[in-house]
Scaffold this active site. Structure first.
Site, PDB file in Angstrom:
ATOM      1  N   ASP A 112      13.213  60.834 -35.782  1.00  0.00           N
ATOM      2  CA  ASP A 112      12.088  60.883 -34.850  1.00  0.00           C
ATOM      3  C   ASP A 112      12.256  59.851 -33.735  1.00  0.00           C
ATOM      4  OD1 ASP A 112      11.085  58.376 -35.755  1.00  0.00           O
ATOM      5  OD2 ASP A 112       9.932  59.338 -37.330  1.00  0.00           O
ATOM      6  N   LEU A 113      11.336  59.883 -32.788  1.00  0.00           N
ATOM      7  CA  LEU A 113      11.433  59.077 -31.570  1.00  0.00           C
ATOM      8  C   LEU A 113      11.637  57.593 -31.855  1.00  0.00           C
ATOM      9  CD1 LEU A 113      11.118  59.270 -28.417  1.00  0.00           C
ATOM     10  CD2 LEU A 113       8.714  58.711 -28.773  1.00  0.00           C
TER      11      LEU A 113
END
Length: 249
Positions: A112-113
């Site tokens: 994820d980010l």
């Protein structure tokens, strides 16, 4: 022509076009509906038609869609970079970091980010599916920091399994590296890799993840690869790490 029957190693046509790097899924839907796609010589307009990447002959407007040359790389994904081909919000993607690599490589799983570390990418779609399949059980190893002091009891609970809104989450192993009232440093291994699994695991026992870095995917390790940098993984290295992997020519 009945094309929806699902078989071993098959995926929906729109997913195949996306995974082969030909188009995004939304573009693939429009392309298929337009009647420009043929499977084994027959026009198909059903986006959910099942195909076997690498085995089903796919033609677009009369031109055969050839598989990309075999490639596998290891990338050290930095924070604030998304694991997608394009981002509607204009954020940097992992593809911005590999401009000299054939664009038809796809991520093997995601980070994820806010997560960093090892991301495998390959043009071998069957290999990617095998590496991420739950039944394969390949372990991913992470260094994780959480707020507060995570107890041995909580660590044991995470290895036993916790419930997250009806979904059972389990860590393959949890090792507490360093602990204080302020934060705890952990080594976490997963054998399945569900969406945001570590963050959900830690939240289930009352802790917020502040740092998450993948350092190994099975027998492939991040090593001293710098953030944003990548290296080629040869067939020989891949098969040494995963002897049973289905690696195409």
């Amino acid at each position: 022509m009945k094309t929806r029957a699902r078989g071993p190693g098959t995926v929906p046509l729109v997913r195949a076009l996306s995974k082969l790097g030909y188009s995004s899924r939304s573009q693939a839907y429009a392309l298929v509906r337009s009647g420009k796609v043929e499977l084994n010589g027959r026009v198909v307009t059903d986006p959910a038609a099942q195909v076997a990447p690498g085995l089903t002959r796919i033609e677009i407007a009369g031109a055969a869609l050839e598989p990309a040359p075999w490639r596998c790389i290891a990338l050290n994904k930095p924070r604030k970079v998304v694991t997608t081909r394009r981002d509607p919000e204009g954020r940097a993607t992992v593809y911005d970091l590999i401009p000299d690599v054939d664009a038809r490589v796809i991520p093997v799983g995601r980070l994820d980010l806010a997560s960093t570390g090892l991301l495998l990418m390959t043009s071998d779609t069957r290999l990617a599916d095998w590496l991420t399949a739950p039944k394969t059980g390949i372990r991913r190893r992470y260094v994780v920091t959480v707020r507060g002091e995570l107890s041995d009891i909580s660590a044991q609970a995470l290895e036993t399994g916790v419930d997250d809104r009806g979904d059972t989450l389990t860590a393959a192993s949890i090792q507490i590296l360093k602990s204080s009232k302020r934060e705890t440093h952990l080594m976490v291994e997963l054998a399945e890799g569900k969406n945001r699994e570590i963050r959900r695991l830690m939240k289930a026992v009352g802790h917020e993840v502040t740092r998450l870095k993948r350092i190994a995917f099975g027998g492939i390790e991040l090593g001293d690869l710098a953030p944003g940098q990548w290296r080629t993984i040869s067939r020989e290295e891949l098969l040494a790490a995963f002897p049973n992997a289905p690696v195409r020519p």
